[in-house]
Design an enzyme around this catalytic site. Sequence first.
Site, PDB file in Angstrom:
ATOM      1  CE1 TYR A  52       0.965   1.304   4.069  1.00 28.99           C
ATOM      2  CE2 TYR A  52      -0.921  -1.059   4.818  1.00 28.99           C
ATOM      3  CZ  TYR A  52       0.405   0.036   5.443  1.00 28.99           C
ATOM      4  OH  TYR A  52       0.634   0.441   6.367  1.00 28.99           O
ATOM      5  CD  GLU A 120       3.804   0.673  -3.470  1.00 27.05           C
ATOM      6  OE1 GLU A 120       2.745   1.892  -2.501  1.00 27.05           O
ATOM      7  OE2 GLU A 120       4.788   0.857  -2.663  1.00 27.05           O
ATOM      8  CG  HIS A 167       6.562  -3.742   1.413  1.00 26.06           C
ATOM      9  ND1 HIS A 167       7.096  -3.064   1.108  1.00 26.06           N
ATOM     10  CD2 HIS A 167       8.230  -4.408   1.224  1.00 26.06           C
ATOM     11  CE1 HIS A 167       8.012  -2.847   0.886  1.00 26.06           C
ATOM     12  NE2 HIS A 167       8.890  -3.415   0.746  1.00 26.06           N
ATOM     13  CG  ASP A 177       3.342  -2.147   2.509  1.00 27.60           C
ATOM     14  OD1 ASP A 177       4.372  -2.489   3.778  1.00 27.60           O
ATOM     15  OD2 ASP A 177       3.593  -2.103   1.595  1.00 27.60           O
TER      16      ASP A 177
END
Length: 278
Positions: A52, A120, A167, A177
Site C-alpha cells: 500500500y 502498489e 511487503h 503493508d
Amino acid sequence: MRRWLCLLPLLWLAACQQPVPPGPAADGALWLERSAPARGADQRVRFLVIHYTAGDFPTALATLTEEHVSAHYLIPASPPQRGGKPVVWQLVPEQARAWHAGASGWGDRTNLNDTSIGIELENPGFEPRLLGQRWFRFPPAQIAALSVLAGQIVQRYGIAPQNVVGHADIAPQRKQDPGPLFPWQALAAEGIGAWPEAARVAAFLQGRPPQQPVPTARLLALLAAYGYPVTEGMDSEAQRRVIAAFQMHFRPADYRGLPDAESEAIARALLAQYPPGR
C-alpha cells in the site's frame, strides 16, 4: 495431371500452416541460431508483491516515478473507467526490474526486486490511536481491478500461490503493508495466492485452545519452511515481528505476534497444501 495441379495450392497452403522449425533468424546485422535452446532457464518473475502507498494517489505517483523507488503498477482507490474498464497505471514494464521490495527475502531468495512484480495500492495504511492503530479498508472497485491484474500476472508467469505475498511477509522487520484488512482470503478464492483450508487447520489444532502458547522456535521453524525470512540470532522483538506478519496475513483477527496453537496449526496446514519446493 490436372488433378495434381489442383492439389498443389492446397498442399502449399498446408505447408504454410505448419510451425516454423527453430533455426537461424535475422536480427539486424546478425543471424541468431535458435535450433539448440538450453534447458537451464526459467522465468525471471517468481513472486508477486502487494504494497500500500501509505498516502494519496498524486503523492504516490510522484514518489513512484522518481529515481529511487518504483513499482510495476499503481492502482487508485477509485480507478477511473475507460470504455467500461478500470484504469491501472503501469509505471515499469514487467520485463524490467522495479525498486519496490528493498531488503527482502522469501524462501531461498533474497533481494526480491530481481525476481518479482510489485503492485502498489492507494491506501493511507493506518493512523495511530490511543489503544493501537486504525487501519483503512480497500475499496471494492480497487480490489476488483487488482484481482484482474494479479490474476493475469499469476497466470502469465505461473507464480505459485505461496509466492503471492505482502511487503510485510518479505520484510517483516520494517514493513506492515498491505495490513490486516487486505482481503487475502477473497483473492485466494479466485486463484490468487494461498489460504489454509479450515478443515486442515482444525485437524492440526487437535482440539487445543487457539491461544494456547507454543514454543517460539517451533513456530518460527514452520514459518521459515513456508518462506518467511527467519535468521539465526534474532532477538525476541524481531521474532515477534515475523510471527505478527504471518498472523496479519493469515489470521488478521489477532496479530500481536504471540506464538500460539492456532498460528502453528495454520502454518502446518499451509505447508501441507503448498509443500516447499513444489
